[in-house]
Design a protein around this motif. Structure first.
Motif, short mmCIF file in Angstrom:
data_model
loop_
_atom_site.label_atom_id
_atom_site.label_comp_id
_atom_site.label_asym_id
_atom_site.label_seq_id
_atom_site.Cartn_x
_atom_site.Cartn_y
_atom_site.Cartn_z
N ILE A 171 0.84 -1.21 0.00
CA ILE A 171 0.00 0.00 0.00
C ILE A 171 0.87 1.25 0.00
O ILE A 171 0.65 2.18 -0.77
N PHE A 172 1.90 1.26 0.87
CA PHE A 172 2.81 2.41 0.95
C PHE A 172 3.51 2.66 -0.39
O PHE A 172 3.58 3.79 -0.87
N TYR A 173 4.01 1.60 -1.00
CA TYR A 173 4.73 1.76 -2.27
C TYR A 173 3.82 2.24 -3.39
O TYR A 173 4.22 3.06 -4.21
N ASN A 174 2.59 1.74 -3.39
CA ASN A 174 1.63 2.21 -4.40
C ASN A 174 1.30 3.70 -4.20
O ASN A 174 1.15 4.44 -5.17
N GLU A 175 1.21 4.10 -2.94
CA GLU A 175 0.96 5.53 -2.63
C GLU A 175 2.12 6.40 -3.12
O GLU A 175 1.91 7.47 -3.68
N MET A 176 3.36 5.93 -2.91
CA MET A 176 4.54 6.67 -3.35
C MET A 176 4.59 6.76 -4.88
O MET A 176 4.92 7.80 -5.45
N ALA A 177 4.23 5.66 -5.54
CA ALA A 177 4.22 5.66 -7.01
C ALA A 177 3.21 6.68 -7.54
O ALA A 177 3.51 7.47 -8.44
N ASP A 178 2.02 6.68 -6.94
CA ASP A 178 0.97 7.63 -7.37
C ASP A 178 1.38 9.07 -7.08
O ASP A 178 1.15 9.97 -7.89
N LYS A 179 1.98 9.29 -5.92
CA LYS A 179 2.41 10.63 -5.52
C LYS A 179 3.42 11.20 -6.52
O LYS A 179 3.28 12.34 -6.98
N TYR A 180 4.42 10.43 -6.87
CA TYR A 180 5.48 10.95 -7.74
C TYR A 180 5.10 10.94 -9.21
O TYR A 180 5.61 11.76 -9.98
N ARG A 181 4.17 10.09 -9.58
CA ARG A 181 3.65 10.17 -10.95
C ARG A 181 2.91 11.49 -11.14
O ARG A 181 3.07 12.17 -12.16
N LEU A 182 2.14 11.88 -10.12
CA LEU A 182 1.40 13.15 -10.17
C LEU A 182 2.36 14.34 -10.12
O LEU A 182 2.17 15.33 -10.84
N LYS A 183 3.39 14.25 -9.28
CA LYS A 183 4.36 15.35 -9.17
C LYS A 183 5.13 15.56 -10.48
O LYS A 183 5.47 16.68 -10.84
N ILE A 184 5.39 14.49 -11.20
CA ILE A 184 6.04 14.59 -12.51
C ILE A 184 5.15 15.36 -13.47
O ILE A 184 5.59 16.27 -14.18
N LYS A 185 3.88 14.99 -13.47
CA LYS A 185 2.90 15.64 -14.35
C LYS A 185 2.81 17.14 -14.04
O LYS A 185 2.81 17.98 -14.95
N GLU A 186 2.75 17.47 -12.74
CA GLU A 186 2.65 18.87 -12.32
C GLU A 186 3.92 19.66 -12.66
O GLU A 186 3.85 20.80 -13.09
N LEU A 187 5.08 19.03 -12.49
CA LEU A 187 6.34 19.70 -12.78
C LEU A 187 6.50 19.98 -14.28
O LEU A 187 6.96 21.05 -14.67
N CYS A 188 6.08 19.03 -15.09
CA CYS A 188 6.14 19.22 -16.55
C CYS A 188 5.22 20.37 -16.97
O CYS A 188 5.60 21.21 -17.79
N LYS A 189 4.04 20.42 -16.37
CA LYS A 189 3.08 21.49 -16.67
C LYS A 189 3.64 22.85 -16.24
O LYS A 189 3.57 23.84 -16.97
N GLU A 190 4.23 22.88 -15.04
CA GLU A 190 4.79 24.11 -14.49
C GLU A 190 5.92 24.66 -15.36
O GLU A 190 6.05 25.86 -15.56
N ARG A 191 6.73 23.75 -15.89
CA ARG A 191 7.88 24.17 -16.70
C ARG A 191 7.56 24.26 -18.20
O ARG A 191 8.42 24.63 -19.00
N GLY A 192 6.36 23.86 -18.56
CA GLY A 192 5.96 23.93 -19.97
C GLY A 192 6.74 22.97 -20.86
O GLY A 192 7.10 23.29 -22.00
N ILE A 193 7.00 21.77 -20.33
CA ILE A 193 7.73 20.77 -21.13
C ILE A 193 6.92 19.50 -21.22
O ILE A 193 6.03 19.24 -20.39
N SER A 194 7.21 18.69 -22.22
CA SER A 194 6.55 17.39 -22.33
C SER A 194 7.33 16.39 -21.48
O SER A 194 8.54 16.56 -21.28
N ASN A 195 6.64 15.40 -21.00
CA ASN A 195 7.27 14.39 -20.15
C ASN A 195 8.30 13.59 -20.96
O ASN A 195 7.91 12.86 -21.87
N PRO A 196 9.60 13.71 -20.67
CA PRO A 196 10.61 13.02 -21.48
C PRO A 196 10.55 11.50 -21.35
O PRO A 196 11.00 10.78 -22.23
N PHE A 197 9.95 11.02 -20.25
CA PHE A 197 9.92 9.58 -20.01
C PHE A 197 8.81 8.91 -20.81
O PHE A 197 8.78 7.70 -20.90
N ASN A 198 7.89 9.69 -21.37
CA ASN A 198 6.86 9.10 -22.22
C ASN A 198 7.44 8.62 -23.54
O ASN A 198 6.84 7.79 -24.22
N LYS A 199 8.61 9.14 -23.90
CA LYS A 199 9.25 8.75 -25.15
C LYS A 199 10.04 7.46 -25.00
O LYS A 199 10.44 6.84 -25.97
N ALA A 200 10.33 7.11 -23.72
CA ALA A 200 11.19 5.93 -23.47
C ALA A 200 10.44 4.64 -23.75
O ALA A 200 9.26 4.54 -23.57
#
Length: 200
Positions: A171-200
Motif C-alpha cells: 500500500i505504501f509503495y503504491n501511494e509513493m508511485a501515485d504521488k510521484y507520478r502526479l508530481k512529474i505531471k505537475e512539474l512538466c506542466k509548471e515548466r511547460g515541457i513534455s514528459n521526457p519519459f513518455n518517449k522511453a
C-alpha cells in the motif's frame, strides 16, 4: 585408481583438481545435466542463472515507486541545455558530468535500503552511473555537496531518519508511485515541457 587420475564414474571424464586443494571440480557433463533438469522443472532461470521465482506484488509496487521517484528527482534537477534545448540534461551531483536525463541515475545519500529515506527528496540527487554504481555513490563528496546546498541540520536529520524503521508494504509503495507520478505531471506542466519519459 590414483587420486591424480580421478574420473567421473558416469561419463568417464577426467576431473580437474582445484588449485592448492584436495577437492575436484564437478564433472562438466553432470553439471550440465543437473542444470537442464532444473530448467525443465521450472526451478532455474536459464538466461539469468537465478531462481525462476516471480516477483511478489509488494516488490512490483516498490519497483514502480522507485521508478517514478527516480524520474521526479532527475526531472526536478535538470539544467538548461545550451546545445539542444529539446533534450533535458542533468549534472552528476558528485563528479559534475553532464548527462542526458535518460542516461543518469537517481543517487541516494543514505542508502535506499533505509526505508524512511528511500523516498525523501533531500536524500536523492542525480548521479552518473559511474559514481552511483561503481564508486558506491561517492558518499563523502555527496555529503559535502549536500551540506553546502541544504545545510548541516537537514543532512543530520536525514541521517537520523535513516536509522528509524520505515514502512515496507505494498500500500505504501503504491501511494509513493501515485504521488510521484502526479508530481512529474505537475512539474512538466509548471515548466511547460513534455514528459521526457513518455518517449522511453
Amino acid at each position: 585408481m590414483s587420486e591424480s587420475n580421478k574420473v567421473c564414474p558416469k561419463h568417464n571424464i577426467k576431473l580437474r583438481r582445484k588449485h592448492n586443494s584436495n577437492m575436484y571440480y564437478p564433472c562438466p557433463r553432470c553439471a550440465y545435466e543437473k542444470a537442464t533438469e532444473k530448467k525443465e522443472e521450472g526451478m532455474y532461470n536459464w538466461k539469468r542463472g537465478s531462481s525462476g521465482r516471480k516477483k511478489s506484488s509488494k516488490t512490483k509496487a516498490m519497483d514502480k515507486a522507485d521508478k517514478y521517484f527516480s524520474r521526479y528527482i532527475r526531472l526536478l534537477h535538470t539544467m538548461p541545455n545550451v546545445q539542444q534545448k529539446d533534450i533535458l540534461v542533468c549534472k552528476c551531483y558528485t563528479c559534475g558530468a553532464v548527462k542526458d536525463i535518460m542516461d543518469i541515475d537517481n543517487g541516494h545519500f543514505v542508502n535506499r535500503e533505509h526505508k524512511t529515506v528511500r523516498f525523501h527528496e533531500d536524500n536523492a540527487r542525480p548521479q552518473c552511473k559511474h559514481c552511483n554504481r561503481f564508486r558506491s555513490g561517492k558518499h563523502n563528496i555527496f555529503e559535502a555537496n549536500l551540506i553546502k546546498e541544504i545545510g548541516e541540520d537537514r543532512v543530520a536529520h536525514i541521517k537520523a531518519l535513516g536509522l528509524e524503521p520505515g514502512e515496507d508494504n505494498e500500500i505504501f509503495y503504491n501511494e509513493m508511485a501515485d504521488k510521484y507520478r502526479l508530481k512529474i505531471k505537475e512539474l512538466c506542466k509548471e515548466r511547460g515541457i513534455s514528459n521526457p519519459f513518455n518517449k522511453a
